[in-house]
Design a protein around this motif. Structure first.
Motif, PDB file in Angstrom:
ATOM      1  N   GLU A  50      38.551  31.456  36.017  1.00 34.71           N
ATOM      2  CA  GLU A  50      37.284  31.920  36.579  1.00 34.71           C
ATOM      3  C   GLU A  50      37.291  33.439  36.730  1.00 34.71           C
ATOM      4  N   ILE A  51      36.100  34.026  36.623  1.00 35.99           N
ATOM      5  CA  ILE A  51      35.947  35.474  36.789  1.00 35.99           C
ATOM      6  C   ILE A  51      35.215  35.727  38.092  1.00 35.99           C
ATOM      7  N   ILE A  52      35.807  36.567  38.935  1.00 33.20           N
ATOM      8  CA  ILE A  52      35.303  36.830  40.276  1.00 33.20           C
ATOM      9  C   ILE A  52      34.905  38.301  40.387  1.00 33.20           C
ATOM     10  N   ASP A  53      33.713  38.555  40.944  1.00 33.87           N
ATOM     11  CA  ASP A  53      33.252  39.913  41.229  1.00 33.87           C
ATOM     12  C   ASP A  53      33.328  40.141  42.729  1.00 33.87           C
ATOM     13  N   VAL A  54      33.936  41.259  43.112  1.00 32.08           N
ATOM     14  CA  VAL A  54      34.082  41.605  44.523  1.00 32.08           C
ATOM     15  C   VAL A  54      33.461  42.979  44.747  1.00 32.08           C
ATOM     16  N   LYS A  55      32.417  43.026  45.587  1.00 31.36           N
ATOM     17  CA  LYS A  55      31.751  44.296  45.899  1.00 31.36           C
ATOM     18  C   LYS A  55      32.436  44.929  47.104  1.00 31.36           C
ATOM     19  N   LYS A  56      33.066  46.055  46.846  1.00 37.10           N
ATOM     20  CA  LYS A  56      33.648  46.853  47.920  1.00 37.10           C
ATOM     21  C   LYS A  56      33.045  48.239  47.730  1.00 37.10           C
ATOM     22  N   PRO A  57      31.902  48.501  48.413  1.00 36.94           N
ATOM     23  CA  PRO A  57      31.163  49.729  48.148  1.00 36.94           C
ATOM     24  C   PRO A  57      32.084  50.944  48.080  1.00 36.94           C
ATOM     25  N   PRO A  58      31.852  51.814  47.133  1.00 34.16           N
ATOM     26  CA  PRO A  58      30.693  51.923  46.253  1.00 34.16           C
ATOM     27  C   PRO A  58      30.853  51.209  44.908  1.00 34.16           C
ATOM     28  N   ILE A  59      31.923  50.450  44.688  1.00 34.07           N
ATOM     29  CA  ILE A  59      32.121  49.847  43.366  1.00 34.07           C
ATOM     30  C   ILE A  59      32.244  48.324  43.447  1.00 34.07           C
ATOM     31  N   THR A  60      32.183  47.697  42.277  1.00 38.98           N
ATOM     32  CA  THR A  60      32.356  46.248  42.158  1.00 38.98           C
ATOM     33  C   THR A  60      33.561  45.982  41.269  1.00 38.98           C
ATOM     34  N   TYR A  61      34.554  45.306  41.831  1.00 38.04           N
ATOM     35  CA  TYR A  61      35.754  44.946  41.078  1.00 38.04           C
ATOM     36  C   TYR A  61      35.517  43.605  40.386  1.00 38.04           C
ATOM     37  N   THR A  62      36.112  43.441  39.217  1.00 39.24           N
ATOM     38  CA  THR A  62      36.020  42.181  38.484  1.00 39.24           C
ATOM     39  C   THR A  62      37.439  41.696  38.184  1.00 39.24           C
ATOM     40  N   PHE A  63      37.726  40.438  38.564  1.00 37.00           N
ATOM     41  CA  PHE A  63      39.059  39.871  38.367  1.00 37.00           C
ATOM     42  C   PHE A  63      38.954  38.541  37.636  1.00 37.00           C
ATOM     43  N   LYS A  64      39.946  38.264  36.796  1.00 34.93           N
ATOM     44  CA  LYS A  64      40.051  36.955  36.152  1.00 34.93           C
ATOM     45  C   LYS A  64      41.265  36.256  36.753  1.00 34.93           C
ATOM     46  N   VAL A  65      41.079  35.030  37.201  1.00 36.64           N
ATOM     47  CA  VAL A  65      42.156  34.251  37.809  1.00 36.64           C
ATOM     48  C   VAL A  65      43.061  33.721  36.700  1.00 36.64           C
ATOM     49  N   ILE A  66      44.338  34.071  36.749  1.00 35.08           N
ATOM     50  CA  ILE A  66      45.306  33.569  35.768  1.00 35.08           C
ATOM     51  C   ILE A  66      46.020  32.340  36.326  1.00 35.08           C
ATOM     52  N   ALA A  67      46.447  32.441  37.571  1.00 40.57           N
ATOM     53  CA  ALA A  67      47.147  31.326  38.222  1.00 40.57           C
ATOM     54  C   ALA A  67      46.930  31.418  39.727  1.00 40.57           C
ATOM     55  N   ILE A  68      47.237  30.336  40.428  1.00 44.20           N
ATOM     56  CA  ILE A  68      47.090  30.276  41.879  1.00 44.20           C
ATOM     57  C   ILE A  68      48.491  30.303  42.502  1.00 44.20           C
ATOM     58  N   PRO A  69      48.790  31.314  43.345  1.00 45.02           N
ATOM     59  CA  PRO A  69      50.117  31.379  43.956  1.00 45.02           C
ATOM     60  C   PRO A  69      50.233  30.433  45.151  1.00 45.02           C
ATOM     61  N   ASN A  70      51.478  30.231  45.610  1.00 34.67           N
ATOM     62  CA  ASN A  70      51.722  29.388  46.781  1.00 34.67           C
ATOM     63  C   ASN A  70      51.450  30.125  48.081  1.00 34.67           C
ATOM     64  N   GLY A  71      51.513  31.446  48.065  1.00 33.47           N
ATOM     65  CA  GLY A  71      51.288  32.246  49.263  1.00 33.47           C
ATOM     66  C   GLY A  71      51.033  33.689  48.896  1.00 33.47           C
ATOM     67  N   ARG A  72      50.999  34.543  49.895  1.00 35.47           N
ATOM     68  CA  ARG A  72      50.747  35.969  49.662  1.00 35.47           C
ATOM     69  C   ARG A  72      51.873  36.559  48.832  1.00 35.47           C
ATOM     70  N   LEU A  73      51.485  37.403  47.887  1.00 38.13           N
ATOM     71  CA  LEU A  73      52.447  37.971  46.949  1.00 38.13           C
ATOM     72  C   LEU A  73      52.773  39.419  47.269  1.00 38.13           C
ATOM     73  N   GLY A  74      53.904  39.848  46.772  1.00 39.11           N
ATOM     74  CA  GLY A  74      54.225  41.261  46.785  1.00 39.11           C
ATOM     75  C   GLY A  74      53.357  41.952  45.748  1.00 39.11           C
ATOM     76  N   ALA A  75      53.084  43.232  45.935  1.00 40.47           N
ATOM     77  CA  ALA A  75      52.173  43.961  45.054  1.00 40.47           C
ATOM     78  C   ALA A  75      52.622  43.930  43.590  1.00 40.47           C
ATOM     79  N   LYS A  76      53.925  43.929  43.343  1.00 45.22           N
ATOM     80  CA  LYS A  76      54.425  43.941  41.968  1.00 45.22           C
ATOM     81  C   LYS A  76      54.173  42.623  41.238  1.00 45.22           C
ATOM     82  N   LEU A  77      54.025  41.524  41.979  1.00 42.25           N
ATOM     83  CA  LEU A  77      53.822  40.207  41.358  1.00 42.25           C
ATOM     84  C   LEU A  77      52.351  39.869  41.103  1.00 42.25           C
ATOM     85  N   VAL A  78      51.443  40.630  41.666  1.00 41.00           N
ATOM     86  CA  VAL A  78      50.019  40.331  41.549  1.00 41.00           C
ATOM     87  C   VAL A  78      49.547  40.245  40.091  1.00 41.00           C
TER      88      VAL A  78
END
Length: 148
Positions: A50-78
């Motif tokens: 799925e492709i998700i759009d997140v509005k965090k003014p002033p811009i809109t980020y677009t992300f594609k979900v590759i996989a679902i993790p078991n919990g919060r990740l470290g920044a390097k694993l994102v």
């Protein structure tokens, strides 16, 4: 082993898009998170692909979900779990906003900048001194005209 689906608010928090899950939930409730242009509830499950759009003014980020993790990740694993599809034009807009800072601030709104404060102080000192000396000059002129 990764899950097959997860609540969108929890996924956004796990992917470090938002600092807390509460903030992610609020963003969903305010309609700032969309899938296929449709605002979603915080409880909506998100699935890989799925492709998700997140509005965090002033811009809109677009992300594609590759996989679902078991919990919060470290920044390097994102990057293993999401793909950032945000166009470069959005990042350029963010940079322009950072550069402009208070340049586009309307006159009279907010506190004066340091430079404006110095100019204001200088103006006040000069106008006080000018009016002080003008008063003396005016009195001298009146006395001279009376004597003549």
């Amino acid at each position: 082993m990764p899950k097959s689906e997860e609540r969108i608010d929890k996924w956004l928090w796990c992917m470090r898009v938002f600092k807390t899950r509460t903030i992610a939930t609020e963003a969903c409730k305010k309609g700032r998170v969309t899938i296929n242009g449709v605002p979603i509830k915080p409880s909506r499950p998100v699935k890989p692909g799925e492709i998700i759009d997140v509005k965090k003014p002033p811009i809109t980020y677009t992300f594609k979900v590759i996989a679902i993790p078991n919990g919060r990740l470290g920044a390097k694993l994102v990057p293993e779990y999401l793909e950032n599809l945000t166009p470069q034009s959005q990042y350029d807009l963010l940079e322009m906003t950072r550069i402009s800072g208070f340049v586009n601030r309307s006159k009279g709104l907010g506190r004066p900048t340091k430079r404006e404060g110095r100019e204001l102080s200088k103006f006040r000192e000069e106008s006080y001194a000018d009016s002080f000396f003008l008063d003396w000059d005016d009195e001298d002129d009146e006395e001279e005209t009376d004597d003549v």
